[in-house]
Design a protein around this motif. Structure first.
Motif, mmCIF file in Angstrom:
data_model
loop_
_atom_site.group_PDB
_atom_site.id
_atom_site.type_symbol
_atom_site.label_atom_id
_atom_site.label_comp_id
_atom_site.label_asym_id
_atom_site.label_seq_id
_atom_site.Cartn_x
_atom_site.Cartn_y
_atom_site.Cartn_z
ATOM 1 N N GLY A 1 57.595 64.393 82.679
ATOM 2 C CA GLY A 1 58.364 63.416 83.436
ATOM 3 C C GLY A 1 58.884 62.293 82.551
ATOM 4 N N TRP A 2 58.918 61.080 83.105
ATOM 5 C CA TRP A 2 59.506 59.972 82.345
ATOM 6 C C TRP A 2 58.624 59.546 81.186
ATOM 7 C CZ3 TRP A 2 57.046 55.243 81.974
ATOM 8 C CH2 TRP A 2 55.990 55.008 82.899
ATOM 9 N N HIS A 3 57.363 59.974 81.180
ATOM 10 C CA HIS A 3 56.486 59.667 80.049
ATOM 11 C C HIS A 3 57.034 60.219 78.743
ATOM 12 C CE1 HIS A 3 53.125 57.651 81.828
ATOM 13 N NE2 HIS A 3 53.152 58.492 82.854
ATOM 14 N N ARG A 4 57.836 61.288 78.876
ATOM 15 C CA ARG A 4 58.404 61.849 77.656
ATOM 16 C C ARG A 4 59.277 60.825 76.948
ATOM 17 N NH1 ARG A 4 61.420 66.252 80.313
ATOM 18 N NH2 ARG A 4 62.334 66.725 78.281
ATOM 19 N N TRP A 5 59.811 59.859 77.703
ATOM 20 C CA TRP A 5 60.706 58.860 77.094
ATOM 21 C C TRP A 5 59.943 57.725 76.431
ATOM 22 C CZ3 TRP A 5 65.950 59.449 76.746
ATOM 23 C CH2 TRP A 5 66.463 60.536 77.475
ATOM 24 N N THR A 6 58.675 57.560 76.753
ATOM 25 C CA THR A 6 57.910 56.484 76.116
ATOM 26 C C THR A 6 56.952 57.033 75.077
ATOM 27 O OG1 THR A 6 56.197 56.609 77.820
ATOM 28 C CG2 THR A 6 57.992 55.035 78.174
#
Lengths: 647, 335
Positions: free
Chosen positions: A24-29
């Motif tokens: 999910g968006w964790h891939r971006w952080t």
């Protein structure tokens, strides 16, 4: 290539929990290339904002100006890249008081090719990252100069205007020095030094990962400089002030690119020093260290002490250009020759930075392939230290005609000529090691012998250049081009190829193709000598270096040299084919294809994730070939030392 | 393959290497024939170092090639060589002998260096000025020329300066070279011994026109030099007829531009004989076009030429009446 493949890796991860890719968006952080996509523009924006704000506050017009913004962007964009990739995560968490991610070694080792494109703390992975990067820039730098040689095949202007020609030759030299030779030794050293001294890794694995990733930044900046408006860096790799201060935007890219390469180099050298001093296996006294470890030790001291000087010289030039200071502007009280003093205070020791590790590699290979102990081991180590000390006292021999204080010429000439003594000791000791040996004429040995041959020519022409009167005639001519290539190509590059073939089976677990290796050597050796030997003549007769056009009478020889240089360039294709093919299809090499005594040859090829399953214990010299029952290292519980411990 | 060395064979290898090297050293004229006293001395140091180098190279090449020939083993041989760890006497020898040899080279070099810097009591003084991308030569009578004329067998003391960046002055046949440094006059002594016409070359990368920064040195015998110099002195005493021509020569314009009236034949920049045509192409009145092209050369670039080659500093160095004279001179000679 060092795909960790066996059970150790699974053990390590069973203990610390398997790495689970974020979703999910964790891939971006999470540290990685996705995070770079937004962190890099963010840092770029901060850079532009900062410059604009300062210029607005100081009321400097125009407020929005290209050169200072570019200078700052070349700093903040790479910082954003590194931050996105995860180069600083550990330290940021640590210094902000957050719990650090436990050092679970999930970022250690390589299971697929993707693992080479992230922050990786395994010295073996970093070694391979270095060497592949070096190979890329070796090809890039070579292509640039082949284009320039095409222009030089005939007098007059054929293909490139002077701006493009100057940019080609400037970037060629800069890439070959800062992105190929200096870091290739850091790459080879990264792979083999911890293994050779019986350590599990380098002393500072996170710093090690960061120092590698500074390098592609430097390379990309130097290459990008070629394509900016106004043209690429065009003042030669020495980038003398005041000329370089008033040149097109490309020079800013040179300025900043060199800084990144220098920072990478200093950080790696610190790492080597601490590793070699504190992490040697029990029993490995200084007098039991392999000569490559000695060489890396002295080289690292040179790097740590000297490299800040080139950083200084480039910072001063940047200040002059961006902030209108007057360090090197004669009209405003600047010290024009000062640039050369500061520059060469690094760049002469840099020659030894590019040679001493090569000396170490040659010592390893000559001893193993002759099946004899290295001749005069202690004097070999001491001569490295002598070169280290003398190396700092000879910088001004690049400036005999520069207009510096006249009295300085004789003392600098004396120290310059004296360096021939420790260098001579090394050459004679290699010859004595060969003498009455059992010589195996393998590819690494061919490169070692080719190196001795070319390096002696480069060394002797160096003595000529050290003698001031001859230097007055030969300096700044093609004689210098010949000399520097006999030292840095016939010298450094040959030793890099030598070490590459020698440790290739250790790195990949596979053997290269011996026939292709030998073909590569002979093509390179012949092409090299045909290209560079005639340049001695051109220079003494009056052809200056760094010219796109020259007097008609030099036309014939230049045409010959250009054709030879294309052959030399083509020889690299044999090397590439051999390496790529052997990496996938070469026959398994086994632990110790050379029957060598060094610690690195007693472990699997490629070595296990943490190098040693049992702690190595050093019990003797690394070069005891021909001594019955002699061993360099034993593994496991300490045993009574065998009798023949060498020295 | 054998395991014991034959020193006789080794000696034959060494002699063969030395013979090849001596042939290479003598068959090819590596250096130009020395045309000055300084060059003769440098030539001596060169041959001194050459003979030492031949000896050292033969001593290295012979055992290297002999070992590869004599001690090579077949694939699969697993024997080891004799475990020799060193030999103190040998190691001292190959430390001491190179030390003595390089000391000898250093002594010879230092003596030659001191002699080559000695201009004697009363040298001929000439000021050499480097600028992007031309050399100019100023004589004691104040006259400036784009060509260097030197008297035979007299000490000449050159004082080198630069108007912009680093340049380096070299006449290969005279073996003398020195950087011209902005803000720091440097000195160079030449004592020509052969009459002739020699190239003057810039050997320090000085910008885009660097490779075209060449001039000519003419070494003249005493009588010819004196008659040329006294003629030049008369010309200097007379009221300057072509003030514009003097400015043209003093600033080295002819190194890059062709102008028939000034006997200039440079090919780097546009042909100044065709200025009217160029002004028409640029769509500007002739006088204004010429002035702008000197003061702000990047404002208009003639087709086929490159921006940034012509120095942008003439606006500061050629000012006031000199600029007017130069513009007038160029306009009046434009065709």
């Amino acid at each position: 290539m060092t795909t960790a493949h066996d059970t150790h890796e699974h053990d390590a991860h069973a203990e610390h929990g398997e790495y689970v890719p974020p979703t999910g968006w964790h891939r971006w952080t999470y540290p990685g290339w996705l995070r770079i996509l937004w962190v890099m523009p963010l840092f770029g924006g901060i850079g532009i904002g900062l410059v604009t704000l300062i210029r607005w506050a100081a009321d400097w017009h125009p407020i929005y100006k290209g050169v200072p913004i570019t200078t700052v962007l070349l700093t903040t964009l790479p910082l954003g890249f590194l931050a996105g990739l995860g180069g600083f995560d550990f330290w940021v968490r640590y210094s902000s008081g957050k719990p650090t991610i436990p050092d679970d070694h999930s970022r250690h080792g390589a299971r697929s090719w993707r693992d080479y494109f992230r922050i990786n703390t395994d010295h073996k992975v970093i070694g391979v990252q270095y060497l592949v990067t070096n190979m890329f820039f070796f090809l890039a730098g070579g292509m640039l100069i082949l284009l320039a040689r095409a222009e030089l095949a005939h007098p007059g202007t054929q293909y490139f205007n002077p701006q493009t020609f100057n940019a080609l030759m400037t970037d060629h030299a800069t890439l070959m020095i800062f992105l190929v030779i200096v870091p290739a030794f850091a790459g080879l050293g990264n792979f083999v030094i911890p293994l050779m001294i019986g350590a599990g890794d380098m002393a500072f694995p996170k710093l090690n990962a960061l120092s590698y990733w500074l390098l592609p930044i430097a390379g990309v900046e130097l290459l990008a400089g070629l394509f900016v408006p106004g043209g690429g860096p065009n003042s030669g790799w020495t980038c003398y002030a005041p000329l370089c201060e008033h040149q097109p935007l490309g020079n800013v890219f040179f300025n900043m690119g060199v800084q990144w390469a220098g920072a990478s180099s200093i950080m790696t050298a610190l790492n080597f020093l601490v590793t070699i001093i504190t992490m040697r296996a029990p029993g490995m006294t200084f007098w039991r260290m392999p000569l490559l470890v000695w060489a890396n030790f002295t080289t690292s001291m040179l790097v740590v002490l000297a490299t800040p000087f080139i950083a200084g010289s480039q910072f001063f030039v940047m200040f002059d250009r961006v902030m209108h200071t007057n360090f090197f502007e004669a009209g405003n009280g600047g010290y024009v020759i000062g640039y050369q003093h500061i520059f060469w205070f690094y760049s002469h020791p840099a020659v030894y930075i590019m040679l001493l590790p090569g000396f170490g590699i040659i010592s390893e290979v000559v001893s193993v392939m002759s099946r004899k102990p290295i001749f005069g081991y202690r004097l070999m180590a001491l001569s490295l230290l002598a070169i280290l000390v003398l190396g700092f006292s000879v910088w001004a021999h690049h400036m005999f005609i520069a207009g510096m204080a006249g009295w300085l010429r004789v003392p600098i000439m004396v120290t310059t000529l004296l360096i021939a003594v420790p260098t001579g000791i090394k050459v004679f000791s290699w010859l004595a090691t060969l003498w009455e040996g059992r010589i195996h004429f393998t590819t690494p040995m061919l490169w070692a012998v080719g190196f001795i041959f070319c390096f002696v020519i480069g060394g002797l022409s160096g003595i000529w250049l050290g003698a001031v009167p001859i230097d007055v005639q030969a300096n700044q001519s093609y004689f210098i081009v010949a000399h520097i290539h006999y030292v840095l190509f016939g010298g450094s590059i040959f030793t890099i190829f030598c070490g590459f073939y020698y440790w290739f089976p250790k790195m990949t677990g596979r053997m290269y193709n011996e026939r292709l290796g030998q073909l590569h050597f002979w093509l390179t050796f012949i092409g090299f000598n045909l290209t560079f030997f005639p340049m001695h003549y051109l220079g003494l007769q009056g052809m200056p270096r760094r010219v796109a056009d020259y007097a008609n009478r030099f036309g014939g020889i230049n045409e010959f040299v250009s054709i030879a240089s294309f052959g030399l360039g083509a020889s690299t294709l044999v090397f590439l084919y051999n390496i790529v093919w052997s990496w996938h299809h070469g026959p398994p090499a086994g632990r110790n294809p050379w029957r060598a005594l060094g610690i690195e040859w007693q472990v699997d090829s490629p070595p296990p994730l943490f190098n040693f399953e049992e702690e190595p214990q050093v019990v003797g010299s690394p070069y005891e070939y021909g001594v019955p029952g002699a061993r360099h290292v034993i593994f496991g519980a300490p045993q009574p030392e065998p009798v023949s411990a060498g020295h | 393959m054998r395991h014991r060395a034959s020193f006789l064979q080794l000696a034959l290898f060494a002699i063969a290497s030395a013979v090849i090297l001596i042939i290479v050293a003598y068959a090819i004229p590596w250096l130009p024939y020395p045309a000055s006293r300084e060059a003769g001395r440098i030539n001596f140091v060169y041959w001194f170092a050459e003979w030492i180098s031949i000896g050292i190279f033969a001593i290295v090449a012979a055992p290297l090639m002999y070992s590869l020939w004599a001690f090579r083993v077949k694939e699969g041989d697993t024997s080891d060589g004799p475990p020799v760890h060193g030999h103190t006497g040998l190691e001292i020898t190959w430390t001491a002998i190179p030390f003595l040899l390089v000391t000898a080279i250093a002594v010879a070099s230092a003596i030659v260096l001191a002699k080559n810097g000695d201009a004697g009591a009363n040298p001929t003084r000439i000021t050499v000025t480097g600028q992007q991308f031309a050399w100019t030569f100023t004589y004691p009578n104040g006259q400036t020329y784009p060509i260097l004329r030197l008297p035979l067998k007299r000490h000449v003391l050159l004082t080198l300066t630069s108007k912009d960046v680093l340049h380096s002055f070299w006449i290969p046949e005279l073996y003398q070279k020195q950087d011209a440094v902005p803000g720091l006059p440097t000195k160079l002594v030449v004592t020509p011994t052969r009459t002739g016409v020699y190239p003057v070359i810039c050997v320090e990368l000085c910008g885009l026109g660097h490779s075209t920064m060449r001039s000519t040195a003419i070494v003249m015998d005493d009588a010819a030099y004196d008659s040329w110099y006294s003629g030049a002195a008369k010309a200097a005493a007379a009221p300057a007829p072509g003030g514009g021509l003097a400015v043209f020569n003093a600033n080295g314009c002819g190194a890059c531009h062709t102008l028939a009236a000034a006997k200039a034949a440079g090919k780097v920049g546009p042909d100044l004989d065709k200025l009217k045509q160029e002004a028409a192409t640029a769509g500007q009145p002739l006088q204004a076009f010429v002035k702008q092209s000197i003061v702000d050369p990047n404002a208009y670039i003639a087709p086929g030429y490159q921006k940034g080659v012509m120095p942008a500093t003439f606006g500061q160095t050629i000012t006031g009446p000199k600029l007017d004279q130069l513009v007038q001179y160029l306009v009046s000679n434009a065709k």
